[in-house]
Write an enzyme that holds these catalytic residues in place. Structure first.
Site, mmCIF file in Angstrom:
data_model
loop_
_atom_site.group_PDB
_atom_site.id
_atom_site.type_symbol
_atom_site.label_atom_id
_atom_site.label_comp_id
_atom_site.label_asym_id
_atom_site.label_seq_id
_atom_site.Cartn_x
_atom_site.Cartn_y
_atom_site.Cartn_z
ATOM 1 N N GLY A 1 0.831 -1.208 0.000
ATOM 2 C CA GLY A 1 0.000 0.000 0.000
ATOM 3 C C GLY A 1 0.863 1.255 0.000
ATOM 4 O O GLY A 1 2.096 1.193 -0.125
ATOM 5 N N ASP B 1 -4.104 -12.746 2.759
ATOM 6 C CA ASP B 1 -5.166 -11.964 3.383
ATOM 7 C C ASP B 1 -5.006 -12.133 4.897
ATOM 8 O O ASP B 1 -5.042 -13.270 5.394
ATOM 9 C CB ASP B 1 -6.530 -12.501 2.905
ATOM 10 C CG ASP B 1 -7.684 -11.638 3.389
ATOM 11 O OD1 ASP B 1 -7.635 -11.148 4.534
ATOM 12 O OD2 ASP B 1 -8.639 -11.457 2.616
ATOM 13 N N VAL B 2 -4.842 -11.047 5.619
ATOM 14 C CA VAL B 2 -4.547 -11.158 7.055
ATOM 15 C C VAL B 2 -5.723 -11.713 7.863
ATOM 16 O O VAL B 2 -5.556 -12.043 9.042
ATOM 17 C CB VAL B 2 -4.080 -9.810 7.674
ATOM 18 C CG1 VAL B 2 -2.730 -9.396 7.114
ATOM 19 C CG2 VAL B 2 -5.129 -8.712 7.494
ATOM 20 N N ASN C 1 -5.006 -11.982 14.240
ATOM 21 C CA ASN C 1 -4.075 -12.963 13.658
ATOM 22 C C ASN C 1 -2.626 -12.495 13.753
ATOM 23 O O ASN C 1 -1.720 -13.282 14.029
ATOM 24 C CB ASN C 1 -4.433 -13.229 12.191
ATOM 25 C CG ASN C 1 -5.693 -14.068 12.063
ATOM 26 O OD1 ASN C 1 -6.007 -14.860 12.951
ATOM 27 N ND2 ASN C 1 -6.420 -13.903 10.961
ATOM 28 N N LYS D 1 2.914 -13.101 19.183
ATOM 29 C CA LYS D 1 3.025 -13.914 20.402
ATOM 30 C C LYS D 1 3.865 -15.169 20.113
ATOM 31 O O LYS D 1 4.775 -15.517 20.867
ATOM 32 C CB LYS D 1 1.616 -14.296 20.854
ATOM 33 C CG LYS D 1 1.517 -15.099 22.102
ATOM 34 C CD LYS D 1 0.043 -15.098 22.541
ATOM 35 C CE LYS D 1 -0.255 -16.275 23.435
ATOM 36 N NZ LYS D 1 -1.024 -17.321 22.782
ATOM 37 N N TYR E 1 -14.727 1.285 10.034
ATOM 38 C CA TYR E 1 -13.307 1.625 10.149
ATOM 39 C C TYR E 1 -12.983 2.129 11.559
ATOM 40 O O TYR E 1 -12.068 1.616 12.211
ATOM 41 C CB TYR E 1 -12.988 2.695 9.109
ATOM 42 C CG TYR E 1 -11.531 3.099 9.013
ATOM 43 C CD1 TYR E 1 -10.567 2.223 8.519
ATOM 44 C CD2 TYR E 1 -11.131 4.384 9.380
ATOM 45 C CE1 TYR E 1 -9.238 2.615 8.401
ATOM 46 C CE2 TYR E 1 -9.801 4.780 9.261
ATOM 47 C CZ TYR E 1 -8.860 3.899 8.769
ATOM 48 O OH TYR E 1 -7.540 4.292 8.660
HETATM 49 P P1 NAD Z 1 -3.527 1.755 1.561
HETATM 50 O O1 NAD Z 1 -4.919 1.414 1.206
HETATM 51 O O2 NAD Z 1 -2.643 2.289 0.490
HETATM 52 O O3 NAD Z 1 -2.782 0.508 2.234
HETATM 53 C C1 NAD Z 1 -3.456 -0.540 2.874
HETATM 54 C C2 NAD Z 1 -2.834 -1.839 2.411
HETATM 55 O O4 NAD Z 1 -3.458 -2.935 3.120
HETATM 56 C C3 NAD Z 1 -3.075 -2.113 0.916
HETATM 57 O O5 NAD Z 1 -1.886 -2.511 0.291
HETATM 58 C C4 NAD Z 1 -4.125 -3.220 0.906
HETATM 59 O O6 NAD Z 1 -4.062 -4.026 -0.260
HETATM 60 C C5 NAD Z 1 -3.758 -3.968 2.180
HETATM 61 N N1 NAD Z 1 -4.877 -4.757 2.709
HETATM 62 C C6 NAD Z 1 -6.161 -4.379 2.914
HETATM 63 N N2 NAD Z 1 -6.880 -5.394 3.423
HETATM 64 C C7 NAD Z 1 -6.007 -6.449 3.568
HETATM 65 C C8 NAD Z 1 -6.157 -7.776 4.024
HETATM 66 N N3 NAD Z 1 -7.330 -8.250 4.486
HETATM 67 N N4 NAD Z 1 -5.076 -8.588 4.001
HETATM 68 C C9 NAD Z 1 -3.883 -8.143 3.543
HETATM 69 N N5 NAD Z 1 -3.682 -6.883 3.077
HETATM 70 C C10 NAD Z 1 -4.746 -6.047 3.096
HETATM 71 O O7 NAD Z 1 -3.628 2.797 2.768
HETATM 72 P P2 NAD Z 1 -2.507 3.543 3.608
HETATM 73 O O8 NAD Z 1 -2.853 4.966 3.613
HETATM 74 O O9 NAD Z 1 -1.149 3.120 3.178
HETATM 75 O O10 NAD Z 1 -2.806 2.995 5.075
HETATM 76 C C11 NAD Z 1 -1.995 2.017 5.702
HETATM 77 C C12 NAD Z 1 -2.448 1.844 7.137
HETATM 78 O O11 NAD Z 1 -2.303 3.080 7.837
HETATM 79 C C13 NAD Z 1 -3.907 1.411 7.283
HETATM 80 O O12 NAD Z 1 -4.003 0.466 8.308
HETATM 81 C C14 NAD Z 1 -4.607 2.686 7.679
HETATM 82 O O13 NAD Z 1 -5.738 2.426 8.476
HETATM 83 C C15 NAD Z 1 -3.527 3.419 8.463
HETATM 84 N N6 NAD Z 1 -3.753 4.872 8.411
HETATM 85 C C16 NAD Z 1 -3.459 5.599 7.310
HETATM 86 C C17 NAD Z 1 -3.703 6.965 7.312
HETATM 87 C C18 NAD Z 1 -3.379 7.842 6.144
HETATM 88 O O14 NAD Z 1 -3.664 9.023 6.201
HETATM 89 N N7 NAD Z 1 -2.773 7.381 5.080
HETATM 90 C C19 NAD Z 1 -4.249 7.580 8.440
HETATM 91 C C20 NAD Z 1 -4.563 6.788 9.533
HETATM 92 C C21 NAD Z 1 -4.284 5.434 9.533
#
Ligand code: NAD
Ligand code: UDP
Length: 319
Positions: free
Chosen positions: A17, A63-64, A105, A111, A151
Site C-alpha cells: 500500500g 489476506d490477514v 491474527n 506472540k 473503520y
Molecule cells: P492503503 O490502502 O494504500 O494501504 C493498505 C494496504 O493494506 C493495501 O496494500 C491493501 O491491499 C492492504 N490490505 C487491505 N486489506 C487487507 C487484508 N485483508 N489482508 C492483507 N492486506 C490487506 O492505505 P494507507 O494509507 O497506506 O494505510 C496504511 C495503514 O495506515 C492502514 O491500516 C490505515 O488504516 C492506516 N492509516 C493511514 C492513514 C493515512 O492518512 N494514510 C491515516 C490513519 C491510519
C-alpha cells in the site's frame, strides 16, 4: 529493533500500500530482511516492484483475515486495512473483519514469534472530536452505527486487542494513531482529498470540495511518518502507546484546494459536492507525547514542499 542486522525478518502487513511501501523501502535501505504480505485490496505491486530485485525482500499474497504461521519474524508492522473512506465503505464488513480479525491474527503471530508488533491505528478513533487538538487521553466522539464506524470501531477494537495482548500475554505492542498522511504512491483512485485534488488539478478537471470546505485536517508528509514509526519500534518494551503521529498544521479543505491550484498552475474550477455523513469537522493532533517519547521527533516537511513532491509523482502517473 536495535539496528542489528541478522537473519530474522521484519513482516510488513499491507506493505504494497501507500504507507507500507515507503516503510518497506526504509527497512530495506537500513539492511533488514523484509517479508511483505498483502492481498492487493487497495495496494499495488507497482509500489514494491523496485524492491523485488533485492534478495532481502520477499513478497507473499496473503489476506490477514486468514491465520499466519511465518517464523523467524523479529518485528511486525500491521498496516493491512483499507484506509480511504470510499474503499473502507465499499465492503464495510470486510473492513471490520480486516481491522479486527486481521489484527488478532497478527497479534497471535507476534506472540508465537516473541516479537514486537506495531499497530497502525488512526485519528479516526477520535471520530468527530469535541476536543482540540486531540490528545491520546481523549476517548473520542464516534458514531458506532454510522457509515464510518466499520473503520473507526474496527480500529478501536484493534487497539483494545493490542493492549489486551500486552496485559494478558506480555506481547510488546506499539499502537500509533496516524493522522491524515499523504505523498507519492497514493493510488489515483484512492479517493482521499490530497490525491483527488491533485489528480483533478493536473488533468484540468473540477476540484470537488465536499461541503463548504471549512472543515479542517492536518496533513503529514509520508517521510515524516516513516521516521516516527522507525523511532516508535525502538522505544522501551513498556511503551505501548497509543501515540499520535501527525503534523499539527491544521488547515481547511478550501485552503488545501487553493494551494493545490496554485502549486499546479491549474485552471481547474472549485465545485461543491455534498458533505458525506459523519465527516469530522476538525482534526488536529497534539504531538507532545510523540516528541517526548521519540527523541524530539516532529514533522519536518511543510505542506507546500510535501504537496510539490506529491504533484511531481502524480504528473508522472497521470499525464
Ligand atoms: P492503503 O490502502 O494504500 O494501504 C493498505 C494496504 O493494506 C493495501 O496494500 C491493501 O491491499 C492492504 N490490505 C487491505 N486489506 C487487507 C487484508 N485483508 N489482508 C492483507 N492486506 C490487506 O492505505 P494507507 O494509507 O497506506 O494505510 C496504511 C495503514 O495506515 C492502514 O491500516 C490505515 O488504516 C492506516 N492509516 C493511514 C492513514 C493515512 O492518512 N494514510 C491515516 C490513519 C491510519
Ligand atoms: N474531501 C473533499 N473532496 C474530496 C475528498 C475529500 O472535500 O474529493 C474532504 C472530506 O469530506 C473530508 C476531508 O476532505 O472532510 C478529508 O477527507 P479524506 O477522505 O482525505 O480523509 P478523512 O475524512 O478520512 O480525514
Amino acid at each position: 529493533m536495535n539496528g542489528h542486522v541478522d537473519d530474522t525478518r521484519v513482516l510488513v502487513a499491507g506493505g504494497a500500500g501507500f504507507i507500507g511501501s515507503h516503510l518497506c523501502d526504509r527497512l530495506i535501505n537500513e539492511g533488514h530482511r523484509v517479508l511483505c504480505i498483502d492481498n492487493l485490496y487497495t495496494g499495488r505491486m507497482d509500489n514494491v516492484q523496485h524492491l523485488l530485485e533485492s534478495p532481502r525482500f520477499t513478497y507473499a499474497i496473503h489476506d490477514v483475515t486468514a491465520p499466519m504461521s511465518y517464523d523467524d519474524i523479529s518485528l511486525i508492522f500491521n498496516l493491512a486495512c483499507p484506509a480511504s473512506p470510499i474503499h473502507y465503505q465499499k465492503d464495510a464488513i470486510y473492513t471490520t473483519r480486516t481491522a479486527v480479525v486481521g489484527t488478532l491474527n497478527l497479534l497471535e503471530l507476534a506472540k508465537a514469534n516473541h516479537c514486537p508488533i506495531l499497530q497502525a491505528s488512526t485519528s479516526e478513533v477520535y471520530g468527530d472530536p469535541l476536543v482540540h487538538p486531540q490528545t491520546e487521553g481523549y476517548y473520542g466522539n464516534v458514531n458506532p452505527v454510522g457509515i464510518r464506524s466499520c473503520y473507526d470501531e474496527g480500529k478501536r477494537c484493534a487497539e483494545s486487542l493490542c493492549l489486551d495482548y500486552h496485559r494478558q500475554y506480555g506481547v510488546n505492542v506499539k499502537v500509533i494513531r496516524i493522522f491524515n498522511t499523504y505523498g507519492p504512491r497514493m493510488a489515483r483512485n484512492d479517493g482521499r482529498v490530497v490525491s483527488n485534488f491533485i489528480t483533478q488539478a493536473v488533468s484540468g478537471k473540477d476540484i470537488t470540495i465536499y461541503g463548504d470546505g471549512t472543515q479542517t485536517r492536518s496533513f503529514q508528509y509520508v517521510d515524516d511518518l516513516i521516521e516516527a514509526m522507525m523511532r516508535v519500534v525502538k522505544t522501551d518494551n513498556n511503551f505501548t502507546g497509543p501515540v499520535n503521529l501527525g503534523n499539527p498544521n491544521e488547515i481547511t479543505i478550501k485552503t488545501l484546494a487553493e494551494m493545490v491550484i496554485t502549486l499546479t498552475h491549474s485552471h481547474s474550477q472549485i465545485i461543491s459536492r455534498p458533505l458525506p455523513e459523519n465527516d469530522p469537522r476538525r482534526r488536529c493532533p497534539d504531538i507532545s507525547l510523540a516528541a517526548q517519547q521519540l527523541c524530539g521527533w516532529k514533522p519536518n516537511v511543510n505542506i507546500a514542499e510535501g504537496l510539490s513532491k506529491t504533484i511531481e509523482y502524480f504528473r508522472k502517473k497521470c499525464l
